[in-house]
Design an enzyme around this catalytic site. Sequence first.
Site, short mmCIF file in Angstrom:
data_model
loop_
_atom_site.label_atom_id
_atom_site.label_comp_id
_atom_site.label_asym_id
_atom_site.label_seq_id
_atom_site.Cartn_x
_atom_site.Cartn_y
_atom_site.Cartn_z
N ALA A 240 0.85 -1.19 0.00
CA ALA A 240 0.00 0.00 0.00
C ALA A 240 0.89 1.24 0.00
O ALA A 240 2.08 1.16 0.31
CB ALA A 240 -0.89 0.00 1.24
N LYS A 241 0.27 2.36 -0.35
CA LYS A 241 1.02 3.62 -0.41
C LYS A 241 1.75 3.94 0.89
O LYS A 241 2.84 4.49 0.89
CB LYS A 241 0.04 4.77 -0.70
N ARG A 242 1.13 3.57 2.00
CA ARG A 242 1.75 3.90 3.30
C ARG A 242 3.05 3.14 3.52
O ARG A 242 3.80 3.42 4.45
CB ARG A 242 0.78 3.65 4.45
N ASP A 243 3.33 2.16 2.65
CA ASP A 243 4.57 1.39 2.82
C ASP A 243 5.81 2.16 2.37
O ASP A 243 6.91 1.64 2.49
CB ASP A 243 4.47 0.06 2.05
N GLY A 244 5.62 3.36 1.81
CA GLY A 244 6.80 4.14 1.45
C GLY A 244 6.85 4.40 -0.04
O GLY A 244 5.82 4.65 -0.67
#
Length: 301
Positions: A240-244
């Site tokens: 997901a986007k929050r993974d960096g």
Amino acid sequence: MTGAGRYAPSPSGDLHLGNLRTAILAWALARRTDRAFRLRVEDLDRVREGAEARQLEDLAALGLDWDGPVVRQSARTAAYEEALADLAARGLVYECYCTRREILEAPSAPHTPPGAYPGTCRDLTDAEREAGRERMRELRREPALRLRAGVDTWTVHDLWAGEVSGGVDDVVLRRGDGVVAYNLAVVVDDGAAGVDQVVRADDLLSSAPRQSHLAHLLGLPGPTYAHVPLAVAPSGARLAKRDGAVTLRDRLALGESAADVVGRIGDSLGVPGCRTAADVLERWDPATLPREPWVVDLPTL
Ligand code: GLU
């Protein structure tokens, strides 16, 4: 060229490495099997301003090309309504007045797959329907429209998973907010575009039997499927986007090139040294696709 493959992103944000990998595989498999390749934007909901243009730019930057105009689902309402009317004329559509909570809390009927619609509104009397409509008016929504499915299971062929039989239930065809349901849109669109090869992420494998069954009811030849394992973060959770830094643009901002990103995707497929999608097309052997999720483990994640 006979038949077509396709990639059908939802324009909800930038594509991450897993999405880009699936797109390259869809394109490579279509081209390798001498099919056209179509691009369809699934913009019936979850639309983020500007995302579509960025997604198309990113796909082109990796070396993908597509045939014919980009199709947008938001422009295809008439085709969906026509399919709905066709099913309704054959008695295959009914109104559903259930709320999400009622469906979750209903005891499931014998033989229906877990989570399947239990058929609460399938065989109501006229008086019960009138009461249901009255309730919908109070809730300020339309009744959803469901398919009267007629079968419990359907079998599809997947290039990697083989014969896959899965549960078919009375799927929603049009939602309570009036928007055509994904399962109907995808089937109508693939049929209209001559798509006979569907490559996509394997979180949709369980939807393939009901989509193929719906295609059958609409007189469309169901496609063959090729479901690609998802990309996951090192934690095992879906990428997901929050993974960096997981999108092409994130990678470019870190000083990588589009060719480097294709190279990473090629590495994940066992074909090192790829610089463009065309290299993947030339070197990748579909029989060798890793069947486990792709663990995206980058130092900058
Ligand atoms: N729009 C869906 C997604 O982005 C894909 C649907 C499909 O390929 O059938 O996950």
